[in-house]
Structures are given as structure tokens and as C-alpha cells.
Design an enzyme around this catalytic site. Structure first.
Site, PDB file in Angstrom:
ATOM      1  N   HIS A   1       0.840  -1.205   0.000  1.00 58.64           N
ATOM      2  CA  HIS A   1       0.000   0.000   0.000  1.00 58.64           C
ATOM      3  C   HIS A   1       0.865   1.241   0.000  1.00 58.64           C
ATOM      4  O   HIS A   1       1.995   1.224   0.495  1.00 58.64           O
ATOM      5  CB  HIS A   1      -0.951   0.021   1.200  1.00 58.64           C
ATOM      6  CG  HIS A   1      -0.271  -0.186   2.518  1.00 58.64           C
ATOM      7  ND1 HIS A   1       0.124  -1.428   2.959  1.00 58.64           N
ATOM      8  CD2 HIS A   1       0.099   0.686   3.475  1.00 58.64           C
ATOM      9  CE1 HIS A   1       0.697  -1.315   4.139  1.00 58.64           C
ATOM     10  NE2 HIS A   1       0.715  -0.031   4.475  1.00 58.64           N
TER      11      HIS A   1
ATOM     12  N   HIS B   1       0.830   5.123   1.344  1.00 58.90           N
ATOM     13  CA  HIS B   1       0.175   6.130   2.185  1.00 58.90           C
ATOM     14  C   HIS B   1       0.242   7.470   1.458  1.00 58.90           C
ATOM     15  O   HIS B   1       1.329   7.884   1.021  1.00 58.90           O
ATOM     16  CB  HIS B   1       0.934   6.325   3.498  1.00 58.90           C
ATOM     17  CG  HIS B   1       0.959   5.155   4.416  1.00 58.90           C
ATOM     18  ND1 HIS B   1       0.215   5.093   5.564  1.00 58.90           N
ATOM     19  CD2 HIS B   1       1.674   4.000   4.380  1.00 58.90           C
ATOM     20  CE1 HIS B   1       0.461   3.960   6.204  1.00 58.90           C
ATOM     21  NE2 HIS B   1       1.347   3.275   5.504  1.00 58.90           N
TER      22      HIS B   1
END
Ligand code: AMP
Length: 133
Positions: free
Chosen positions: A97, A99
Site C-alpha cells: 500500500h 500512504h
């Protein structure tokens, strides 16, 4: 199964801001700044090194779209894009992922890189890395 797969499969709730056939973006539950969003591939890969290049390219474009939307709405003065790989680097969810962290003048985040005291042989280090590329 990671918590992100549960979010993707709608088994647990999340505040989803964007979705397409390859990616999803939702608010990070910890909100280290207002609008802190995670951009996540729908298919699970544990980290950066395991990500297919074309999917990685797509995710960075989604991160840019999300950043644009935050920029228009909450008017941050800047952004950090952050991707932790490995427990030592602070990764807690082992599903890749990115951020998107909006930065505001009055936020309380202090991101600082301190250089180490030992002196490295930069020429040698650069040669070692470039020989592996
Ligand atoms: P990392 O430490 O880079 O692996 O980031 C994982 C992030 O996932 C953390 O910032 C957590 O706050 C966030 N997180 C964990 N569980 C949830 C959840 N259920 N919904 C949204 N964000 C979450």
C-alpha cells in the site's frame, strides 16, 4: 487474509474514496493527518518488490488522483507518499500500500532523516548497487 482483503471484500467497513478494477483507496483509520489515505491493489502482494510493474504504475497514478482531490478540498501545503516494506521499516499490514499523507503547516508530524556518524564509501556502494541493476 490481511485486513485490507477484508475491506476489499466488504467484510469489514472502511471509508472508501476511490475504486476501480485494480485498486481501492480508503482513509487510514489512524489519520496521522487530515485526509491520510491508503492506496491499495485489489490483488494482494506483500510488498514493493513483489508488485508487478504495471500495477505499481497504476497505483502511483491513483495516489496522484487522490492527492489532487485532497489538494482541492482540504488545501494541504504538501504531501508525503510513504510505503513501508518489512517490519523493521514499520510495515504492519503485509499487503502492499501507498500512504498519501497530506501535510499542513500546523500538523504535528516531524519527519526527519538523520545521517549516521559512520562514513560510508559512497563510490563503492554506488558500484555495488549499479552492478546489481
Ligand atoms: P503500514 O504500517 O505501512 O503497514 O500501514 C498500515 C496502515 O493500515 C496503518 O497506518 C493503519 O492505521 C492502517 N489500518 C489498519 N487497519 C485499518 C483499517 N481497518 N482501516 C483503515 N486503515 C487501517
Amino acid at each position: 487474509m490481511t485486513i485490507f482483503e477484508k475491506i476489499i471484500q466488504r467484510e469489514i467497513p472502511a471509508h472508501i474514496v476511490y475504486e476501480d478494477h485494480l485498486a481501492i483507496a480508503f482513509l487510514d483509520i489512524s489519520q496521522i493527518s487530515k485526509g491520510h489515505t491508503l492506496v491499495v491493489p485489489k490483488k494482494s502482494y506483500p510488498n514493493l518488490l513483489s508488485m508487478p510493474d504495471d500495477l505499481l504504475q497504476h497505483l502511483i497514478v491513483v495516489a496522484k488522483k487522490v492527492a489532487h482531490a485532497i489538494e482541492k478540498t482540504f488545501k494541504p501545503e504538501g504531501f508525503n507518499l510513504l510505503n513501508n516494506n518489512g517490519e523493521i521499516a514499520g510495515q504492519t499490514v503485509f499487503h502492499f500500500h501507498i500512504h498519501v499523507v497530506p501535510r499542513y503547516s500546523k500538523d504535528e508530524l516531524h519527519y526527519q532523516v538523520n545521517s549516521r556518524k559512520e562514513k560510508d564509501d559512497l563510490k563503492l556502494i554506488a558500484e555495488v548497487i549499479s552492478s546489481a541493476l
